[in-house]
Design a protein around this motif. Structure first.
Motif, PDB file in Angstrom:
ATOM      1  N   THR A   3       0.841  -1.182   0.000  1.00 42.46           N
ATOM      2  CA  THR A   3       0.000   0.000   0.000  1.00 42.46           C
ATOM      3  C   THR A   3       0.888   1.248   0.000  1.00 42.46           C
ATOM      4  OG1 THR A   3      -0.084   0.209   2.405  1.00 42.46           O
ATOM      5  CG2 THR A   3      -1.719  -1.249   1.356  1.00 42.46           C
ATOM      6  N   THR A   4       0.288   2.392  -0.263  1.00 39.09           N
ATOM      7  CA  THR A   4       1.066   3.632  -0.206  1.00 39.09           C
ATOM      8  C   THR A   4       1.552   3.898   1.217  1.00 39.09           C
ATOM      9  OG1 THR A   4      -0.998   4.879   0.027  1.00 39.09           O
ATOM     10  CG2 THR A   4      -0.062   4.685  -2.193  1.00 39.09           C
ATOM     11  N   ASP A   5       0.789   3.470   2.222  1.00 35.74           N
ATOM     12  CA  ASP A   5       1.257   3.608   3.604  1.00 35.74           C
ATOM     13  C   ASP A   5       2.524   2.788   3.841  1.00 35.74           C
ATOM     14  OD1 ASP A   5      -0.687   5.362   4.379  1.00 35.74           O
ATOM     15  OD2 ASP A   5      -1.993   3.853   5.274  1.00 35.74           O
ATOM     16  N   ASP A   6       2.572   1.584   3.237  1.00 38.76           N
ATOM     17  CA  ASP A   6       3.783   0.768   3.341  1.00 38.76           C
ATOM     18  C   ASP A   6       4.979   1.499   2.723  1.00 38.76           C
ATOM     19  OD1 ASP A   6       2.475  -1.392   4.564  1.00 38.76           O
ATOM     20  OD2 ASP A   6       1.938  -2.284   2.626  1.00 38.76           O
ATOM     21  N   LEU A   7       4.753   2.094   1.555  1.00 38.44           N
ATOM     22  CA  LEU A   7       5.842   2.780   0.860  1.00 38.44           C
ATOM     23  C   LEU A   7       6.329   3.988   1.648  1.00 38.44           C
ATOM     24  CD1 LEU A   7       4.559   2.644  -2.845  1.00 38.44           C
ATOM     25  CD2 LEU A   7       6.116   1.077  -1.660  1.00 38.44           C
ATOM     26  N   ARG A   8       5.401   4.729   2.225  1.00 33.24           N
ATOM     27  CA  ARG A   8       5.791   5.896   3.022  1.00 33.24           C
ATOM     28  C   ARG A   8       6.524   5.455   4.292  1.00 33.24           C
ATOM     29  NH1 ARG A   8       0.568   7.704   1.165  1.00 33.24           N
ATOM     30  NH2 ARG A   8       0.849   9.430  -0.312  1.00 33.24           N
ATOM     31  N   PHE A   9       6.054   4.376   4.887  1.00 29.44           N
ATOM     32  CA  PHE A   9       6.721   3.838   6.079  1.00 29.44           C
ATOM     33  C   PHE A   9       8.153   3.435   5.742  1.00 29.44           C
ATOM     34  CE2 PHE A   9       7.954  -0.165   8.205  1.00 29.44           C
ATOM     35  CZ  PHE A   9       8.132   0.321   9.503  1.00 29.44           C
ATOM     36  N   PHE A  10       8.331   2.710   4.648  1.00 27.91           N
ATOM     37  CA  PHE A  10       9.672   2.244   4.304  1.00 27.91           C
ATOM     38  C   PHE A  10      10.554   3.419   3.876  1.00 27.91           C
ATOM     39  CE2 PHE A  10      12.889  -0.133   1.820  1.00 27.91           C
ATOM     40  CZ  PHE A  10      13.314  -0.960   2.844  1.00 27.91           C
ATOM     41  N   ALA A  11       9.969   4.437   3.264  1.00 27.01           N
ATOM     42  CA  ALA A  11      10.744   5.627   2.902  1.00 27.01           C
ATOM     43  C   ALA A  11      11.298   6.300   4.157  1.00 27.01           C
ATOM     44  CB  ALA A  11       9.881   6.608   2.120  1.00 27.01           C
ATOM     45  N   ALA A  12      10.520   6.296   5.236  1.00 22.49           N
ATOM     46  CA  ALA A  12      11.004   6.850   6.508  1.00 22.49           C
ATOM     47  C   ALA A  12      12.155   6.022   7.054  1.00 22.49           C
ATOM     48  CB  ALA A  12       9.860   6.913   7.518  1.00 22.49           C
ATOM     49  N   ALA A  66      12.959   0.535  -2.035  1.00 24.94           N
ATOM     50  CA  ALA A  66      13.185   1.956  -1.778  1.00 24.94           C
ATOM     51  C   ALA A  66      13.121   2.763  -3.069  1.00 24.94           C
ATOM     52  CB  ALA A  66      14.532   2.154  -1.094  1.00 24.94           C
ATOM     53  N   GLU A  67      13.801   2.272  -4.114  1.00 29.74           N
ATOM     54  CA  GLU A  67      13.854   3.032  -5.371  1.00 29.74           C
ATOM     55  C   GLU A  67      12.511   3.032  -6.097  1.00 29.74           C
ATOM     56  OE1 GLU A  67      15.017   5.333  -8.539  1.00 29.74           O
ATOM     57  OE2 GLU A  67      15.858   5.074  -6.529  1.00 29.74           O
ATOM     58  N   ARG A  68      11.916   1.839  -6.250  1.00 28.19           N
ATOM     59  CA  ARG A  68      10.630   1.774  -6.957  1.00 28.19           C
ATOM     60  C   ARG A  68       9.533   2.450  -6.149  1.00 28.19           C
ATOM     61  NH1 ARG A  68      10.673  -2.296 -10.914  1.00 28.19           N
ATOM     62  NH2 ARG A  68       8.518  -1.680 -11.386  1.00 28.19           N
ATOM     63  N   GLY A  69       9.582   2.306  -4.830  1.00 25.93           N
ATOM     64  CA  GLY A  69       8.595   2.961  -3.981  1.00 25.93           C
ATOM     65  C   GLY A  69       8.695   4.470  -4.065  1.00 25.93           C
ATOM     66  N   ARG A  70       9.933   4.997  -4.129  1.00 21.89           N
ATOM     67  CA  ARG A  70      10.117   6.441  -4.268  1.00 21.89           C
ATOM     68  C   ARG A  70       9.480   6.953  -5.552  1.00 21.89           C
ATOM     69  NH1 ARG A  70      13.421   9.557  -7.055  1.00 21.89           N
ATOM     70  NH2 ARG A  70      14.587   7.761  -7.838  1.00 21.89           N
ATOM     71  N   LEU A  71       9.649   6.208  -6.639  1.00 23.43           N
ATOM     72  CA  LEU A  71       9.068   6.623  -7.915  1.00 23.43           C
ATOM     73  C   LEU A  71       7.548   6.615  -7.865  1.00 23.43           C
ATOM     74  CD1 LEU A  71      11.446   4.700 -10.380  1.00 23.43           C
ATOM     75  CD2 LEU A  71      11.469   7.145  -9.822  1.00 23.43           C
ATOM     76  N   VAL A  72       6.986   5.599  -7.219  1.00 17.91           N
ATOM     77  CA  VAL A  72       5.525   5.528  -7.095  1.00 17.91           C
ATOM     78  C   VAL A  72       4.996   6.712  -6.293  1.00 17.91           C
ATOM     79  CG1 VAL A  72       3.609   4.227  -6.094  1.00 17.91           C
ATOM     80  CG2 VAL A  72       5.389   3.029  -7.380  1.00 17.91           C
ATOM     81  N   LEU A  73       5.633   7.003  -5.167  1.00 19.17           N
ATOM     82  CA  LEU A  73       5.186   8.110  -4.322  1.00 19.17           C
ATOM     83  C   LEU A  73       5.345   9.451  -5.041  1.00 19.17           C
ATOM     84  CD1 LEU A  73       6.595   7.007  -0.852  1.00 19.17           C
ATOM     85  CD2 LEU A  73       4.205   6.988  -1.599  1.00 19.17           C
ATOM     86  N   GLU A  74       6.418   9.589  -5.813  1.00 19.03           N
ATOM     87  CA  GLU A  74       6.599  10.822  -6.575  1.00 19.03           C
ATOM     88  C   GLU A  74       5.518  10.976  -7.635  1.00 19.03           C
ATOM     89  OE1 GLU A  74      10.535  10.895  -8.150  1.00 19.03           O
ATOM     90  OE2 GLU A  74      11.463  11.506  -6.245  1.00 19.03           O
TER      91      GLU A  74
END
Length: 314
Positions: A3-12, A66-74
């Motif tokens: 989920t986007t929450d997972d991606l934001r959590f891992f980005a932190a 981290a990299e793919r999640g950053r692109l999704v969040l961006e």
């Protein structure tokens, strides 16, 4: 499924140097971060973080997330920004970095007013005395004064304001020690150095406003500090000669508290520029509008004195 929450959590997690630091960033307890990270790894059936050392190290799978999640969040942030722009709104998260002194005096007031004008926007302003090497991530816009190292060559740049470097000292110091007539005369004077950005701060480079190259003078500072306010304070107290940015000492020169010396020998300019890490950041409405607000605050250049002002005019 992620989920986007997972991606934001891992980005932190990625931004932090430890799980405890990530917990502070997320405003939760360290055990809660550990438990959530373990649950995420179990759900994905991979290890994302190597926790065997003192610092967090991402596994190959962690690097991928981290990299793919950053692109999704961006991409999501871009979409939200585009929709908000259609409605005439400025919203989202703007991360700005600037040098300590200039950031306090000229960037912070603009950031405060801009956020008040756009209440749905969140602004993080990070001030640092080590911006010679611009960080590679974690920011949208950097306000930089002076020379840049090679890492800035790939960044989008926008000129904000001119800024010279001046050699100056207090009238009391010059009365007691005389006024240097040429750069080599600095060897006989007390010089004060500002140590910042890993620059060679004891090598003062002079040219001539008439095009004649003078070269460099190696000073032996009797006082030095990494804090610009401290260095300026020492100069105001009559302790010696400093080289400082025009924006920092122009008011002191205008009021006669400091006097410019060696004016006919130009020091390297230190223009104020805005840097953006990517074309995406340059396109973001919040970035562009904040840049416009900052540019307006610096035009006309607030520190620029009439040419020829030395500080002896009062």
């Amino acid at each position: 499924m992620l989920t986007t929450d997972d991606l934001r959590f891992f980005a932190a997690i990625v931004r932090a140097t430890s799980l405890a630091a990530a917990a502070r960033d997320l405003n939760v307890s360290p055990p809660a971060v550990t438990q959530r990270l373990r649950a995420l790894e179990e759900r994905l059936r991979v290890h994302l973080v190597d926790r065997s050392g003192r610092q967090l190290t991402l596994t190959d799978e962690g690097e991928l997330l981290a990299e793919r999640g950053r692109l999704v969040l961006e991409d999501l942030e871009d979409l939200d920004d585009a929709i908000a722009t259609r409605r005439g709104q400025v919203r989202g998260h703007l991360r700005v970095i600037a040098s300590l002194g200039f950031g306090r005096r000229h960037v912070a007031p603009v950031a405060s007013q801009f956020q008040e004008d756009h209440p749905e926007l969140k602004i993080d302003l990070i001030l640092s005395d080590r911006l010679g090497g611009i960080p590679t991530s974690g920011w949208d816009l950097a306000v930089h004064v002076g020379e840049l190292d090679h890492t800035a060559s790939s960044l989008v740049m926008r000129h904000l304001a001119p800024n010279e470097r001046w050699a100056c000292a207090a009238p009391d110091y010059l009365h007691r020690n005389g006024t240097p007539g040429e750069p080599d005369a600095l060897h006989a004077h007390a010089c004060i150095a500002l140590r910042e950005n890993d620059e060679d701060v004891t090598l003062w480079r002079f040219g001539s406003i008439h095009g004649l190259s003078v070269g460099s003078v190696r000073i032996e500072p009797r006082l030095s500090s990494n804090d610009g306010d401290v260095v300026r304070g020492w100069a105001l107290a009559g302790r010696g000669i400093i080289v400082r940015s025009e924006w920092d000492v122009a008011e002191d020169v205008r009021e006669g508290r400091l006097v410019r010396v060696l004016q006919e020998f130009a020091l390297p300019a230190a223009p104020v520029v805005a840097l953006l890490g990517s074309r995406r950041q340059a396109r973001a409405a919040r970035t562009g509008r904040f840049l416009d607000a900052l540019q307006a605050a610096l035009d006309p250049t607030p520190w620029r004195l009439p040419r020829g002002t030395t500080g002896m005019d009062r």
